[in-house]
Design a protein around this motif. Structure first.
Motif, short mmCIF file in Angstrom:
data_model
loop_
_atom_site.label_atom_id
_atom_site.label_comp_id
_atom_site.label_asym_id
_atom_site.label_seq_id
_atom_site.Cartn_x
_atom_site.Cartn_y
_atom_site.Cartn_z
N PRO A 1 0.81 -1.23 0.00
CA PRO A 1 0.00 0.00 0.00
C PRO A 1 0.84 1.27 0.00
CG PRO A 1 -0.81 -1.57 1.64
CD PRO A 1 0.51 -2.10 1.15
N SER A 2 2.04 1.22 0.58
CA SER A 2 2.87 2.42 0.64
C SER A 2 3.45 2.80 -0.72
CB SER A 2 4.02 2.20 1.63
OG SER A 2 4.92 1.21 1.17
N ALA A 3 3.34 1.92 -1.70
CA ALA A 3 3.83 2.21 -3.05
C ALA A 3 2.85 3.05 -3.85
CB ALA A 3 4.12 0.91 -3.79
N ILE A 4 1.65 3.30 -3.30
CA ILE A 4 0.62 4.07 -3.97
C ILE A 4 0.25 5.27 -3.12
CG2 ILE A 4 -1.75 4.05 -4.82
CD1 ILE A 4 -1.43 1.08 -5.40
N ALA A 5 0.31 6.47 -3.70
CA ALA A 5 -0.10 7.69 -3.00
C ALA A 5 -1.56 7.98 -3.30
CB ALA A 5 0.77 8.86 -3.45
N VAL A 6 -2.23 8.60 -2.34
CA VAL A 6 -3.66 8.86 -2.44
C VAL A 6 -3.94 10.31 -2.06
CG1 VAL A 6 -5.94 8.25 -1.56
CG2 VAL A 6 -4.22 6.47 -1.88
N GLY A 7 -4.83 10.97 -2.80
CA GLY A 7 -5.19 12.34 -2.49
C GLY A 7 -6.46 12.76 -3.18
N PRO A 8 -6.88 14.02 -3.03
CA PRO A 8 -8.12 14.50 -3.66
C PRO A 8 -7.98 14.61 -5.17
CG PRO A 8 -6.95 16.30 -2.60
CD PRO A 8 -6.24 15.05 -2.20
N ARG A 9 -9.12 14.52 -5.83
CA ARG A 9 -9.12 14.61 -7.29
C ARG A 9 -8.82 16.03 -7.76
NH1 ARG A 9 -14.71 11.28 -8.12
NH2 ARG A 9 -15.35 12.84 -6.56
N VAL A 10 -8.37 16.12 -8.99
CA VAL A 10 -7.93 17.39 -9.56
C VAL A 10 -9.09 18.10 -10.25
CG1 VAL A 10 -6.38 18.49 -11.23
CG2 VAL A 10 -5.59 16.53 -9.88
N GLY A 11 -9.26 19.38 -9.97
CA GLY A 11 -10.13 20.22 -10.77
C GLY A 11 -11.62 20.04 -10.60
N VAL A 12 -12.07 19.19 -9.66
CA VAL A 12 -13.51 19.01 -9.47
C VAL A 12 -14.03 19.99 -8.42
CG1 VAL A 12 -13.47 16.60 -10.20
CG2 VAL A 12 -13.19 17.16 -7.78
N SER A 13 -15.22 20.50 -8.62
CA SER A 13 -15.80 21.45 -7.66
C SER A 13 -16.71 20.76 -6.66
CB SER A 13 -16.56 22.54 -8.41
OG SER A 13 -17.58 21.99 -9.21
N LEU A 14 -17.21 19.57 -7.00
CA LEU A 14 -18.07 18.80 -6.11
C LEU A 14 -17.30 17.60 -5.58
CD1 LEU A 14 -21.31 18.85 -8.30
CD2 LEU A 14 -20.79 20.30 -6.33
N ALA A 15 -17.57 17.23 -4.33
CA ALA A 15 -16.86 16.12 -3.68
C ALA A 15 -15.35 16.31 -3.83
CB ALA A 15 -17.30 14.78 -4.26
N ALA A 16 -14.91 17.56 -3.66
CA ALA A 16 -13.52 17.92 -3.92
C ALA A 16 -12.54 17.31 -2.94
CB ALA A 16 -13.37 19.44 -3.93
N GLU A 17 -13.02 16.93 -1.74
CA GLU A 17 -12.11 16.37 -0.73
C GLU A 17 -12.00 14.86 -0.82
OE1 GLU A 17 -10.51 18.71 0.64
OE2 GLU A 17 -11.90 20.11 -0.27
N ARG A 18 -12.80 14.25 -1.66
CA ARG A 18 -12.80 12.78 -1.73
C ARG A 18 -11.45 12.29 -2.22
NH1 ARG A 18 -18.03 9.95 -4.40
NH2 ARG A 18 -18.98 11.31 -2.81
N PRO A 19 -10.77 11.42 -1.47
CA PRO A 19 -9.41 10.97 -1.84
C PRO A 19 -9.43 9.87 -2.89
CG PRO A 19 -10.04 9.96 0.23
CD PRO A 19 -11.19 10.86 -0.16
N TRP A 20 -9.89 10.22 -4.07
CA TRP A 20 -10.05 9.24 -5.14
C TRP A 20 -9.05 9.42 -6.27
CZ3 TRP A 20 -15.80 7.58 -6.27
CH2 TRP A 20 -16.30 6.94 -5.14
N ARG A 21 -8.00 10.16 -6.04
CA ARG A 21 -6.88 10.23 -6.99
C ARG A 21 -5.76 9.37 -6.44
NH1 ARG A 21 -2.55 14.55 -6.90
NH2 ARG A 21 -1.27 14.18 -8.73
N LEU A 22 -5.21 8.48 -7.27
CA LEU A 22 -4.15 7.57 -6.85
C LEU A 22 -3.01 7.66 -7.85
CD1 LEU A 22 -7.14 6.09 -6.35
CD2 LEU A 22 -5.68 4.37 -5.29
N TRP A 23 -1.78 7.55 -7.37
CA TRP A 23 -0.64 7.64 -8.27
C TRP A 23 0.58 6.92 -7.70
CZ3 TRP A 23 -2.42 11.53 -5.14
CH2 TRP A 23 -1.50 12.16 -4.29
#
Length: 207
Positions: free
Chosen positions: A162-184
């Motif tokens: 799990p530590s090999a994948i970073a997680v954070g909020p999605r880019v450029g969305v105005s709704l549900a902006a805090e949802r940590p659904w961006r992974l890289w």
């Protein structure tokens, strides 16, 4: 590994796509950054930021399944964005491919992306992914696990650490902006820069 590996909740599907290879003709790209999107309130993953958040339309129909299908749309009327549908048939969800590393066909990609300064810039950002791979609106609905398809998805081994994948909020969305659904994959130079939408609620105010 096949399409059934994607029939899971949106962030699990996004996690599964990291490190996978997306082929478009002779060009191959290793996926290093993704964003998960759910569906309408009637489904198990309501997501007001998703194109499917208000229900099925002609534009978003493939988001409702089956999984493993290419969902393509234009961003700002000019950037082709590439998505992979996920979840069971009839329930909307998809994963936006935000960035990748070109591992085959670099010369062809450089013709398409003459403004790219470095190899890492060739497919950095969702609009550049579409340009690098030569994907157009005409490719909407292609089944990515069909061996005869001109655009194909190959899932590699699942990333176990799990530590090999970073997680954070999605880019450029105005709704549900805090949802940590961006992974890289944080070790990749091709990962794009996070930019919060100016239309999203301020962090010091309730969402």
């Amino acid at each position: 590994m096949d399409v059934e590996d994607l029939v899971v909740e949106p962030t699990a599907a996004a996690r599964r796509l990291l490190g996978a290879t997306l082929w478009s003709g002779d060009v191959a790209m290793r996926i290093v950054e993704v964003e998960a999107y759910g569906g309408d309130p009637a489904g198990p993953w309501p997501d007001p930021a998703a194109h499917s958040g208000r229900g099925r339309t002609a534009r978003n129909a493939v988001m409702f399944g089956p999984p493993g299908v290419l969902y393509v749309y234009l961003s700002y009327g000019m950037h082709t964005c590439v998505n992979v549908t996920s979840g069971p048939d009839g329930i909307a969800s998809a994963v936006l491919i935000r960035a990748g590393e070109i591992i085959e066909g670099e010369e062809e990609v450089r013709v398409r992306r003459p403004a790219a300064r470095t190899d890492a810039d060739l497919a950095k950002g969702p609009g550049n992914v579409g340009s690098a791979l030569g994907i157009t609106l005409g490719d909407y609905g292609i089944r990515l696990f069909d061996k005869e398809s001109p655009i194909r998805l190959e899932l590699g081994p699942e990333i176990a650490d799990p530590s090999a994948i970073a997680v954070g909020p999605r880019v450029g969305v105005s709704l549900a902006a805090e949802r940590p659904w961006r992974l890289w994959l944080p070790d990749s130079p091709a990962v794009s820069v996070y930019r919060r939408s100016p239309r999203a609620p301020r962090l010091d105010r309730p969402a």
